[in-house]
Design an enzyme around this catalytic site. Structure first.
Site, PDB file in Angstrom:
ATOM      1  CG  ASN A  30      -1.683   1.236   1.376  1.00  0.00           C
ATOM      2  OD1 ASN A  30      -1.766   2.042   0.485  1.00  0.00           O
ATOM      3  ND2 ASN A  30      -2.319   1.303   2.683  1.00  0.00           N
ATOM      4  CE  LYS A  45       0.261   3.192   4.899  1.00  0.00           C
ATOM      5  NZ  LYS A  45       0.310   3.265   6.292  1.00  0.00           N
ATOM      6  CG  HIS A  47      -5.527   1.704   5.493  1.00  0.00           C
ATOM      7  ND1 HIS A  47      -4.816   2.659   6.166  1.00  0.00           N
ATOM      8  CD2 HIS A  47      -4.463   0.599   5.442  1.00  0.00           C
ATOM      9  CE1 HIS A  47      -3.549   2.276   6.483  1.00  0.00           C
ATOM     10  NE2 HIS A  47      -3.281   1.083   6.116  1.00  0.00           N
ATOM     11  CD  GLU A 107      -2.463   5.415   7.199  1.00  0.00           C
ATOM     12  OE1 GLU A 107      -2.355   5.352   5.658  1.00  0.00           O
ATOM     13  OE2 GLU A 107      -1.320   4.838   7.381  1.00  0.00           O
ATOM     14  CD  GLU A 109      -2.914  -3.086   7.545  1.00  0.00           C
ATOM     15  OE1 GLU A 109      -1.841  -3.255   6.950  1.00  0.00           O
ATOM     16  OE2 GLU A 109      -3.664  -1.988   7.310  1.00  0.00           O
ATOM     17  N   GLY A 132       2.889   1.679  10.745  1.00  0.00           N
ATOM     18  CA  GLY A 132       3.993   2.946  10.443  1.00  0.00           C
ATOM     19  C   GLY A 132       4.593   2.996  11.601  1.00  0.00           C
ATOM     20  CB  SER A 138       5.800  -2.395  11.723  1.00  0.00           C
ATOM     21  OG  SER A 138       5.446  -0.971  12.137  1.00  0.00           O
TER      22      SER A 138
HETATM   23  P1  PGA Z   1       3.415  -0.051   7.520  1.00  0.00           P
HETATM   24  O1  PGA Z   1       1.803   0.263   7.267  1.00  0.00           O
HETATM   25  O2  PGA Z   1       3.774  -1.339   6.934  1.00  0.00           O
HETATM   26  O3  PGA Z   1       4.239   1.129   7.189  1.00  0.00           O
HETATM   27  O4  PGA Z   1       3.275  -0.131   9.020  1.00  0.00           O
HETATM   28  C1  PGA Z   1       0.950  -0.878   7.062  1.00  0.00           C
HETATM   29  C2  PGA Z   1      -0.548  -0.489   6.203  1.00  0.00           C
HETATM   30  O5  PGA Z   1      -0.823   0.772   6.529  1.00  0.00           O
HETATM   31  O6  PGA Z   1      -1.209  -1.092   5.526  1.00  0.00           O
END
Ligand code: PGA
Length: 252
Positions: A10, A12, A93, A95, A163, A169, A207
């Protein structure tokens, strides 16, 4: 044998179209020989049309609107996404849920729209740190799954991504036991409403990187990854796909 694992990136709000398409070309060259993993790239909307992929490589959108067309400034419909050649759409997601206040009701409408167009949703669920610490994880997963999938009769084409919000992140990953339990909980919840839940992919996200992928992919119930940060870097992303391929090959 088992399912073919999925490694999904992803991006983003990162990578301009040319950057994205050359990344995808290079990645396909590096992984020409992979057989046991599906790799998905999720660029921003502007990059969708530029991605030139052949199976086992696929493209996903990061979001969609549920209506087919109309006065929805700034939105993109699933049929537009389909026109670009994408096969998947990421829905719900964290976010989207937290920064853009997306509700379970919207997520449900989006999931239905993706399904009715013949694309496959990658439906994200996960708890916040406060919810985990107050032992609400199972309850939150149940609520997100039941509300998101309300009225949906079949989830055959659905990919689920677990997740934990606190692991996205942050450099923190859930530990193996937490992941195994959460994946089992998700499967149990789904099994009360759907058949053949064993065949559904449940990805882990939060992560994941080239150092922890080998360990995480072997956690019971993990059928692949949804990756943010590490999917932006060719070396890391290809190395994760390679690791998953290698682990899968040993199983066969
Ligand atoms: P990340 O993000 O691997 O940077 O932790 C995962 C995601 O948002 O799907």
């Amino acid at each position: 044998m088992g399912k073919k694992p999925i490694v999904a990136g992803n991006w983003k709000m990162n990578k301009h179209p040319e950057e994205g398409s050359s990344f995808v070309d290079e990645m396909q060259d590096l992984l020409l020989d992979i057989k046991h993993v599906s790799v998905i790239f999720a660029p921003p909307f502007t990059g969708l049309f530029e991605m030139n992929v052949d199976p086992p490589f696929y493209v996903a959108a990061q979001n969609c609107h549920w209506e087919n067309s109309g006065a929805f400034t700034g939105e993109i419909s699933v049929s537009m996404i389909k026109d670009c050649g994408a096969k998947y759409v990421i829905i719900g997601h964290s976010e989207r849920r937290h920064i853009f206040q997306e509700s379970d009701d919207w997520i449900n409408k989006k999931l239905r729209s993706v399904q009715s167009s013949g694309l496959s949703p990658i439906f994200c669920v996960g708890e916040t740190i406060e919810q985990r610490e107050s032992e609400q994880t199972d309850k939150v997963l149940r609520s997100q799954l039941e509300k998101g999938l309300s009225g949906i009769n079949s989830i055959e084409d659905c990919v689920i991504a677990y997740e934990p919000v606190w692991a996205i992140g942050t450099g923190l990953t859930a530990n193996n036991k937490q992941i195994e339990l959460a994946h089992q909980t998700i499967r149990d919840i789904l099994s009360s409403n759907y058949k053949d839940v064993e065949d559904i992919h449940i990805l882990y996200g939060g992560s994941v990187n080239s150092s922890n992928a080998e360990d995480l992919i072997q956690v019971t119930g993990v059928d692949g990854f949804l990756i943010g940060g590490a999917s932006l870097d060719l070396k890391s992303f290809s190395s994760i796909a390679r690791t998953v391929e290698m682990v899968q090959e040993k199983k066969i």
